[in-house]
Design an enzyme around this catalytic site. Sequence first.
Site, short mmCIF file in Angstrom:
data_model
loop_
_atom_site.label_atom_id
_atom_site.label_comp_id
_atom_site.label_asym_id
_atom_site.label_seq_id
_atom_site.Cartn_x
_atom_site.Cartn_y
_atom_site.Cartn_z
CB SER A 196 -0.96 -0.06 1.19
OG SER A 196 -2.04 0.81 1.01
CG ASP A 398 -6.49 -3.05 -3.90
OD1 ASP A 398 -7.40 -2.58 -3.19
OD2 ASP A 398 -5.35 -2.54 -3.97
CG HIS A 455 -4.97 -3.29 -0.32
ND1 HIS A 455 -4.58 -2.39 -1.28
CD2 HIS A 455 -4.31 -2.92 0.81
CE1 HIS A 455 -3.74 -1.51 -0.75
NE2 HIS A 455 -3.54 -1.82 0.52
#
Length: 481
Positions: A196, A398, A455
């Site tokens: 991320s 994601d 994710h």
Amino acid sequence: MFPKAFIRAGIALLAGASITCAVAVVDDDLDTSEAGHIGIQSEVHDGTGIHYVKNSGICETTPGVTQISGYIDVGTNMSMWFWFFESRKSPKTAPFTLWLNGGPGCSSMNGLFQENGPCSVNADLNSTTLNPYSWNNLSNMIYIDQPIGTGFSYGTDPVYTTEEAAPFVWTAFQVLFESQLFSKYASREFIFATESYGGHYAPSFVTYFEEKNALIASGAIHAVPIAVSALMINNGWIDPHIQSIAFLTFATYAPGYGQLQPNDVLKNMSDALNSSDGCLAQEKACYAAGNSTSSNKICADADQYCIGNLLIPAVGDYDAYDLRQNSFALFPHEYYVDYLREKDVMKKIGTQVQYEECLDAPRGLFRQTGDSARTWLPQLSTLANSGMKILIWAGDTDIICNWLGVHASVLAMDWQGNQTLHNTPFTNMTINGKPVAAVQNVDNFSFARVYESGHQVPAFQPKTALEIFSQVIRKEQLHSV
């Protein structure tokens, strides 16, 4: 990158990421006391030290496997939380891997308990189950909460940018590697793994480590080299300009899943992206402004505009981290948050503050400088050019750091393998004959689109993630098994 509560509320506000085994040999040179303190008079780096609890019995219960949790003092009133787990197999020769979650301001306990750590917390909120796909099957693992104010870390937080965060993490490893507890790991293969907002952290921190290593080699400073041997970024936020475009691309057609948003929403997104004062124009202005103080408002405004007019409508009623779930997604479970707030657990692991998964305070400092709107693609390109083993991978369900945007960022890297990467077709990586990812390999660089994963890839596809991790450790190109 952004916490789920933020996405669900539709608030245009930068936020953070949540938006078993062979018996190992315990090294004899470790202190066998249940709690200890490396004091200022014994082993110190610039007046800092380590405060720790050893073998708390929390999470890693594999017989003979050592764990250490506690704090690293990285400055005055600056205590950085870490949790270390020895490798379940061959700990004396296994590599040393750092895992960082993103945010900014999101705890790496998220990765520990939800993704690739030794255990997960059960629905009773009071017990754990060993994770057979834990990455400490293969590597000594350390999880760190940074910057200060994140997760269990506490004290004064002077960090407003990704660049400012790097020296404190470097200092943390100076303290660790100069200590009796961790000195033996200084010479191990060092793997930097993150996700991320780690698309910012990784290029910045590893570049900073390399700069320090050069000064050490020249004799300009005396310190312990931190030689990163491999870099892994999962669903990373690398280049906001490119990845903002991908919000529209992905919402128009998510490969394998179809159109996510109706035509009228897509039209509004396109206008917001391409208008003369739209997202792309504001991002370009941010890039052009550089890192001067005057650029902060330009970049912060660009970030807020692109989030509000592209990310939020791209997500709509989906879970931002997994388009197969709605905005009230149930997986991965958040059981671990309550578990870490139990007084008995807190006492056993040695924490001094109550746990928070993603805190507003550190995130707010980054927001002031528009850090999220800045690119770290040039630094990533330089690292790729150096021949470092690099894996950029992304789960294909994601939305927030979707694989199309991550892949487009990779294709834009200015490095010697650029043309070859463009000309390299995707091939299926299979495990026992089942396709698990589409991969591209160019020398020491690999990209992987992981199928049927959100994710947090190691949470959704733990077996695949562990196999990919094992191939990175062996410095292999990604391949079927």
